[in-house]
Write an enzyme that holds these catalytic residues in place. Structure first.
Site, PDB file in Angstrom:
ATOM      1  CG  HIS A   1      -1.783   1.206   1.370  1.00 54.21           C
ATOM      2  ND1 HIS A   1      -3.109   1.216   1.006  1.00 54.21           N
ATOM      3  CD2 HIS A   1      -1.508   2.459   1.801  1.00 54.21           C
ATOM      4  CE1 HIS A   1      -3.613   2.420   1.215  1.00 54.21           C
ATOM      5  NE2 HIS A   1      -2.660   3.207   1.706  1.00 54.21           N
ATOM      6  CD  GLU A   2       1.599   3.541   3.735  1.00 57.76           C
ATOM      7  OE1 GLU A   2       1.795   4.618   3.164  1.00 57.76           O
ATOM      8  OE2 GLU A   2       0.559   3.278   4.380  1.00 57.76           O
TER       9      GLU A   2
ATOM     10  CG  HIS B   1       0.438   6.343  -0.513  1.00 60.21           C
ATOM     11  ND1 HIS B   1      -0.560   7.154  -0.990  1.00 60.21           N
ATOM     12  CD2 HIS B   1      -0.132   5.599   0.476  1.00 60.21           C
ATOM     13  CE1 HIS B   1      -1.685   6.904  -0.325  1.00 60.21           C
ATOM     14  NE2 HIS B   1      -1.455   5.959   0.567  1.00 60.21           N
TER      15      HIS B   1
HETATM   16 ZN   LIG Z   1      -2.787   5.265   2.016  1.00 58.90          ZN
END
Ligand SMILES: [Zn+2]
Length: 502
Positions: free
Chosen positions: A264-265, A268
């Protein structure tokens, strides 16, 4: 890119604001990863002062005159975007006294530490006075900035330009029924189980760290520009286009949580790493909004990280996590692991929620924030309100504040208005997957093919990442994709996927 002489002057001045931003970002990362807890007080003061220095630079008379003057010139899209983005923050900053900015900074720096302690002690009342102050300060901010229909709209706009209560009421109204129907479908399936063996098996943290690093290598992470650390709540911080930090977390059991946090990170981080370097130090140098940012992180987490092809690549590494896990994988194979990563069951913790129930967690937070900012409910009543709403939406009730109202860091950061962007972003990722498959092929094939990840990253770079904040979030999606935002893309994806599994 930037040729207009006035714009060049504007950007030269802006560079000072950017410089403070990079150090504020580094400080925010440090606070979560390294800072000893008593460091919060003076750190908060320093950050407050840096914030007001930035505000002074932003509201500098000569700077404002330049911006006014340049608006009569013929500007290219980048130059227009500089003016648009600056005007947006200037208008807001003009209305907020520096005293209030400082107070918000000081309060939230302390509140983060108090939240962490309260969470450890399972004691909401320890955190309550800090949250009460944050709500008071943010309500003050909404009054100063002004609004037409709802004070919460002011805060929403900070995270997602143009997002409103009016739009979100429609959005949550639209998705609740199909999600609840799909949940019911899954729960009625004979293949559905409430528990999965892998959830409770212990894992070796060293091996888990190795796995996370292997996953980052598979995702072509450039370790000369990215690092990974640990924190209570995983997050990404972009210090500059060549220095992006992500964190993950390690618990004793339920290893999928550490893996999906890392992916997830990384979603980003990749966004920030792929922004055109010529935009660095300008107001266009960061990701455009959280809704777009979350579309990237959720795309990586759910569409790649929870896919069978991806999990199969790492099956041997998963087996290496512990002898018990190895034994399970030997017996059940990839299908057992795949079911574990795609288990559907109403749970208490948002970051551990499956793709279907996740948005009901967001709806809960949305309702509470809206009511808090409107003044309809009081901070002291939050644990009871939380537990009751949780029961209404997901039919389960937290036994403690730690697994209820205290689970998320956001309110301690003053980030009220942030949560809805998770859902908006996830639904954007449905559109992105649809367009990606139309343009470069089926995702499941790309994941397992040599060069597939490169193709995915190049697609995302071209359509979204490289533009930074050149376009508004809406423009970015409308101009770069042939289709318009609709909740249907993600609903279709979820129905197709989960009707196959269950
Ligand atoms: Zn997030």
């Amino acid at each position: 890119m930037f040729t207009n002489p006035l714009i060049v002057k504007i950007l030269d001045h802006y560079k000072k604001i950017w410089a403070i931003d990079t150090l504020k970002a580094l400080s925010a990362w440090d606070l979560e990863v390294y800072m000893p807890e008593n460091g919060a007080y003076f750190r908060g003061q320093a950050m407050g002062i840096l914030g007001t220095m930035q505000q002074k630079l932003l509201l500098d008379n000569k700077f404002l005159t330049l911006i006014k003057k340049v608006q009569n010139d013929k500007l290219n899209i980048y130059e227009q975007a500089v003016v648009r983005n600056l005007n947006r923050v200037i208008e807001k900053n003009k209305k907020i006294p520096s005293k209030l900015l400082e107070e918000i900074e000081e309060t939230t720096n302390q509140a983060q530490i108090e939240w962490r302690k309260a969470r450890e002690n399972n004691d909401f009342q320890q955190f309550a006075p800090h949250l009460k102050k944050i709500v008071k300060l943010l309500r003050q901010k909404t009054k100063l900035i002004g609004y037409k229909t709802h004070p919460y709209n002011v805060l929403l706009d900070d995270y997602e330009q143009g997002l409103t209560v009016e739009k979100l009421d429609i959005f949550f109204g639209e998705i609740e029924e199909p999600l609840k129907n799909l949940l019911q479908y899954v729960q009625r399936s004979s293949k559905h189980t409430e528990h999965h063996t892998l959830e409770n098996l212990k894992y070796d943290k060293g091996k888990m760290r190795e796995l996370n690093n292997k996953v980052l290598a598979y995702l072509r992470a450039d370790k000369t520009r990215l690092r990974i650390d640990e924190s209570t709540h995983p997050f990404t911080e972009s210090i500059s286009v060549d220095d992006v930090r992500i964190t993950t977390r390690y618990t004793d059991t339920n290893f999928q949580n550490s893996l999906t946090s890392t992916i997830h990170e990384y979603g980003h981080a990749l966004y920030e790493l792929q922004i055109n370097k010529d935009l660095t130090t300008t107001p266009l140098g960061g990701g455009v909004s959280l809704g777009v940012h979350e579309s990237q992180s959720r795309f990586f987490e759910n569409m790649i990280g929870r896919s069978k092809g991806f999990l199969n690549i790492f099956l041997q590494d998963i087996k290496a996590l512990s002898p018990q896990i190895a034994k399970y994988v030997e017996n059940e194979g990839i299908d057992g692991v795949y079911r574990y990563f795609n288990m559907v069951k109403p749970g208490l913790i948002r970051v551990e929620a499956d793709e279907i129930t996740y948005h009901l967690h967001i709806k809960l937070r949305y309702q509470i924030e809206k009511d808090l900012i409107e003044g309809n409910i009081q901070v002291k009543d939050l644990p009871a309100i939380w537990n009751e709403t949780m029961e209404n939406l997901l039919n389960i009730k937290p036994k403690s504040d730690t697994e209820g109202v205290l689970q998320d860091i956001h309110w301690s950061l003053g980030a009220i208005g942030y949560f809805p962007t998770y859902s908006i972003g996830t639904f954007n990722s449905g559109l992105i997957k649809y367009e990606l498959e139309k343009s470069i092929g089926m995702l499941d094939n790309l994941i397992v093919n040599e060069q597939g990840i490169e193709k995915i990253q190049a697609f995302l770079k071209d359509k979204i990442h490289k533009h930074g904040s050149t376009y508004t979030p809406e423009q970015l999606l409308v101009d770069h994709f042939n289709s318009k935002f609709s909740t249907q893309y993600l609903i279709n994806h979820l129905e197709e996927k989960y009707k196959k599994i269950y």
